[in-house]
Design a protein around this motif. Structure first.
Motif, PDB file in Angstrom:
ATOM      1  N   LYS A  19      68.179  43.200  83.942  1.00 47.96           N
ATOM      2  CA  LYS A  19      68.070  43.946  82.676  1.00 47.96           C
ATOM      3  C   LYS A  19      66.608  43.968  82.271  1.00 47.96           C
ATOM      4  O   LYS A  19      65.789  43.272  82.875  1.00 47.96           O
ATOM      5  CB  LYS A  19      68.932  43.305  81.584  1.00 47.96           C
ATOM      6  CG  LYS A  19      68.613  41.855  81.325  1.00 47.96           C
ATOM      7  CD  LYS A  19      69.683  41.221  80.458  1.00 47.96           C
ATOM      8  CE  LYS A  19      69.671  39.694  80.497  1.00 47.96           C
ATOM      9  NZ  LYS A  19      69.603  39.073  81.808  1.00 47.96           N
ATOM     10  N   GLU A  20      66.292  44.743  81.244  1.00 46.25           N
ATOM     11  CA  GLU A  20      64.903  44.869  80.798  1.00 46.25           C
ATOM     12  C   GLU A  20      64.303  43.491  80.505  1.00 46.25           C
ATOM     13  O   GLU A  20      64.975  42.610  79.971  1.00 46.25           O
ATOM     14  CB  GLU A  20      64.873  45.732  79.532  1.00 46.25           C
ATOM     15  CG  GLU A  20      63.472  46.037  79.086  1.00 46.25           C
ATOM     16  CD  GLU A  20      63.425  47.016  77.935  1.00 46.25           C
ATOM     17  OE1 GLU A  20      64.447  47.220  77.261  1.00 46.25           O
ATOM     18  OE2 GLU A  20      62.337  47.576  77.716  1.00 46.25           O
ATOM     19  N   VAL A  21      63.033  43.335  80.852  1.00 43.62           N
ATOM     20  CA  VAL A  21      62.351  42.048  80.629  1.00 43.62           C
ATOM     21  C   VAL A  21      61.096  42.302  79.806  1.00 43.62           C
ATOM     22  O   VAL A  21      60.292  43.169  80.136  1.00 43.62           O
ATOM     23  CB  VAL A  21      61.925  41.393  81.965  1.00 43.62           C
ATOM     24  CG1 VAL A  21      61.253  40.046  81.716  1.00 43.62           C
ATOM     25  CG2 VAL A  21      63.109  41.222  82.898  1.00 43.62           C
ATOM     26  N   GLY A  22      60.892  41.498  78.748  1.00 40.42           N
ATOM     27  CA  GLY A  22      59.679  41.607  77.926  1.00 40.42           C
ATOM     28  C   GLY A  22      59.595  42.990  77.296  1.00 40.42           C
ATOM     29  O   GLY A  22      60.602  43.609  76.970  1.00 40.42           O
ATOM     30  N   GLY A  23      58.383  43.441  77.120  1.00 42.28           N
ATOM     31  CA  GLY A  23      58.188  44.797  76.624  1.00 42.28           C
ATOM     32  C   GLY A  23      57.900  44.897  75.145  1.00 42.28           C
ATOM     33  O   GLY A  23      57.529  45.952  74.658  1.00 42.28           O
ATOM     34  N   GLY A  24      57.996  43.806  74.415  1.00 45.27           N
ATOM     35  CA  GLY A  24      57.740  43.894  72.968  1.00 45.27           C
ATOM     36  C   GLY A  24      56.442  43.262  72.537  1.00 45.27           C
ATOM     37  O   GLY A  24      56.266  42.961  71.370  1.00 45.27           O
TER      38      GLY A  24
ATOM     39  N   GLY B 157      51.574  50.437  89.221  1.00 45.27           N
ATOM     40  CA  GLY B 157      52.607  50.851  88.267  1.00 45.27           C
ATOM     41  C   GLY B 157      52.380  52.272  87.785  1.00 45.27           C
ATOM     42  O   GLY B 157      53.326  53.065  87.686  1.00 45.27           O
ATOM     43  N   ARG B 158      51.132  52.612  87.498  1.00 46.59           N
ATOM     44  CA  ARG B 158      50.843  53.987  87.034  1.00 46.59           C
ATOM     45  C   ARG B 158      51.203  54.997  88.120  1.00 46.59           C
ATOM     46  O   ARG B 158      51.795  56.033  87.855  1.00 46.59           O
ATOM     47  CB  ARG B 158      49.359  54.124  86.646  1.00 46.59           C
ATOM     48  CG  ARG B 158      48.985  53.366  85.380  1.00 46.59           C
ATOM     49  CD  ARG B 158      47.616  53.764  84.854  1.00 46.59           C
ATOM     50  NE  ARG B 158      46.506  53.422  85.720  1.00 46.59           N
ATOM     51  CZ  ARG B 158      45.944  52.216  85.802  1.00 46.59           C
ATOM     52  NH1 ARG B 158      46.420  51.218  85.073  1.00 46.59           N
ATOM     53  NH2 ARG B 158      44.920  51.999  86.609  1.00 46.59           N
TER      54      ARG B 158
ATOM     55  N   GLU C 128      50.586  46.016  73.744  1.00 44.42           N
ATOM     56  CA  GLU C 128      51.956  46.297  74.152  1.00 44.42           C
ATOM     57  C   GLU C 128      52.040  46.008  75.632  1.00 44.42           C
ATOM     58  O   GLU C 128      51.129  46.354  76.381  1.00 44.42           O
ATOM     59  CB  GLU C 128      52.276  47.763  73.923  1.00 44.42           C
ATOM     60  CG  GLU C 128      52.940  47.989  72.595  1.00 44.42           C
ATOM     61  CD  GLU C 128      53.516  49.378  72.511  1.00 44.42           C
ATOM     62  OE1 GLU C 128      54.736  49.497  72.675  1.00 44.42           O
ATOM     63  OE2 GLU C 128      52.742  50.313  72.298  1.00 44.42           O
ATOM     64  N   GLU C 129      53.112  45.383  76.060  1.00 42.84           N
ATOM     65  CA  GLU C 129      53.230  45.120  77.483  1.00 42.84           C
ATOM     66  C   GLU C 129      54.281  46.046  78.075  1.00 42.84           C
ATOM     67  O   GLU C 129      55.120  46.592  77.370  1.00 42.84           O
ATOM     68  CB  GLU C 129      53.589  43.657  77.734  1.00 42.84           C
ATOM     69  CG  GLU C 129      54.959  43.280  77.246  1.00 42.84           C
ATOM     70  CD  GLU C 129      55.250  41.803  77.407  1.00 42.84           C
ATOM     71  OE1 GLU C 129      54.339  41.029  77.712  1.00 42.84           O
ATOM     72  OE2 GLU C 129      56.416  41.434  77.208  1.00 42.84           O
ATOM     73  N   ASP C 130      54.203  46.210  79.368  1.00 43.68           N
ATOM     74  CA  ASP C 130      55.128  47.119  80.037  1.00 43.68           C
ATOM     75  C   ASP C 130      55.386  46.589  81.438  1.00 43.68           C
ATOM     76  O   ASP C 130      54.508  46.656  82.299  1.00 43.68           O
ATOM     77  CB  ASP C 130      54.499  48.521  80.092  1.00 43.68           C
ATOM     78  CG  ASP C 130      55.447  49.544  80.709  1.00 43.68           C
ATOM     79  OD1 ASP C 130      56.555  49.154  81.133  1.00 43.68           O
ATOM     80  OD2 ASP C 130      55.068  50.728  80.768  1.00 43.68           O
ATOM     81  N   PHE C 131      56.547  46.035  81.643  1.00 46.63           N
ATOM     82  CA  PHE C 131      56.926  45.556  82.968  1.00 46.63           C
ATOM     83  C   PHE C 131      57.979  46.495  83.555  1.00 46.63           C
ATOM     84  O   PHE C 131      58.993  46.772  82.904  1.00 46.63           O
ATOM     85  CB  PHE C 131      57.476  44.139  82.898  1.00 46.63           C
ATOM     86  CG  PHE C 131      56.431  43.115  82.549  1.00 46.63           C
ATOM     87  CD1 PHE C 131      55.379  42.848  83.427  1.00 46.63           C
ATOM     88  CD2 PHE C 131      56.490  42.411  81.352  1.00 46.63           C
ATOM     89  CE1 PHE C 131      54.411  41.900  83.119  1.00 46.63           C
ATOM     90  CE2 PHE C 131      55.524  41.463  81.037  1.00 46.63           C
ATOM     91  CZ  PHE C 131      54.481  41.213  81.920  1.00 46.63           C
TER      92      PHE C 131
END
Ligand code: S5P
Length: 347
Positions: A261-266, A85-86, A275-278
């Motif tokens: 659409k955006e999933v998770g992230g909060g 991902g990075r 903090e998560e980042d998918f």
């Protein structure tokens, strides 16, 4: 008789050598190495990957968790929990492209030619290795190895990653064989692959064990929902898929989702300090809303990236079936990038 109207990207009928511009880039034609895949490859000069972030990212109590869609790709490239991902986010930020080319052609030579032309426009190349008609001139395994080695050389030359859209969907033990072995040896050349969550967490564990044996970063996307009409994803299925993705066991491997659409992230509730980042990749993207007559549904880059917070647009026939794929890819790249810039400005 009912005839489905095709309002989105057209099928491959139009593709023939005469429709492909011969010199659309100023890059020389690559001399592909004849050697087969090596685990260790040199990193592109564009990429100086930052070290992995700490496993927990402390937030002070007053700090609100921001959804990933409000952050820049560049800032996320420094903190994303997966190495794949990075790397992808860094490529996106540096090349200013959130376009993934879905190369669903069946002729290996045509694929290599198109990828060479379109490489500068994309952050990611998506393949369906099992639809390619490899010539029976040598053993199939040798042809496939030579093809994937050439793809890797193009990825290196133009700085993009490779995503094999395998959609694994079996028990852990079986997917290990499918990912590592067979004629395709997917794990050896694809930076990213994807899987359905339907078999349960064993599918992730099985794939991760194979990925752990590869030197370069490998990332997994889970299908949370699909672009096709009537698909069974989304809703409760997506919630359960998200819960599966959040397990600490595969932090560092599950990098995001195929979703609309955006999933998770909060943050995940259990681990409040994190903090998560998918990364969300989204197919079913066209320059106009429409469909293909076989259930595919197209939305525009502005809807997908700007309104719905997705990160990477996946485009196949809209580009590959165009008379001038390079010019059309630039339109997709530009519109998708502008939609992203508008989104982070608002956030
Ligand atoms: O839900 C999905 C998931 C995927 S990965 N819907 C999709 O269309 N895909 C893939 O994206 C599909 O297999 C194809 O390779 C690509 C879309 O191609 P297009 O020609 O419709 O843009």
């Amino acid at each position: 008789m009912f005839v489905a109207r095709q309002t989105g990207p057209q099928p491959y009928k139009k593709i023939c050598s005469s429709t492909i511009p011969t010199t659309p880039t100023n890059q020389p034609t690559p001399q592909f190495p004849s050697k087969t895949f090596h685990k260790k490859s040199t990193t592109s000069p564009l990429l100086h990957l930052p070290p992995p972030p700490p496993t927990t990212l402390p937030l002070n109590n007053n700090q609100t968790k921001m959804p990933s869609s409000t952050k820049t790709y560049e800032s996320r490239s420094k903190t994303h929990p997966t190495a794949a991902g990075r790397k992808l986010l860094q490529i996106m930020a540096q090349k200013r492209t959130n376009l993934c080319l879905s190369m669903d052609h069946t002729d290996p030579e045509k694929i290599l030619s198109l990828v060479h032309q379109l490489g500068p426009k994309i952050c990611l190349l998506k393949t369906h290795i099992d639809i390619i008609a490899f010539p029976p001139t040598t053993t199939t395994t040798t042809s496939i190895k030579s093809f994937t080695t050439k793809l890797q050389a193009l990825a290196q030359q133009h700085t993009f990653m490779i995503f094999e859209d395998r959609k694994f969907a079996d028990i852990g033990s079986t997917v290990q064989h499918q990912y590592r072995g067979g004629v395709y040896e997917i794990a050896s050349w694809a930076d990213i692959t994807n899987a359905h969550a339907i078999p349960g967490p064993g599918i992730i564990q099985g794939l991760k064990e194979v990925a752990d044996g590869i030197e370069e970063p490998r990332g997994l996307l889970l299908l949370a929902e699909m672009s096709s009409r009537g698909n069974l994803g989304g809703g409760e299925y997506q919630e359960k898929t998200l819960a599966m993705a959040r397990s600490r066991e595969w932090r560092g491997f599950v990098m995001g989702f195929i979703a609309m659409k955006e999933v998770g992230g909060g943050g995940d509730g259990e681990e409040e300090e994190e903090e998560e980042d998918f990364i969300v990749m989204t197919p079913g993207v066209g320059l106009r809303v429409g469909g293909d007559g076989l259930g595919q549904q197209y939305r525009t880059p502005e809807e997908v990236v700007g309104r719905d917070g997705c990160d990477v647009v996946i485009v196949g026939r809209g580009i590959v079936g165009a008379d001038d794929p390079v010019a059309v890819a630039e339109v997709y790249r530009e519109r998708s990038w502008r939609a992203y810039e508008g989104r982070i400005t608002k956030g």
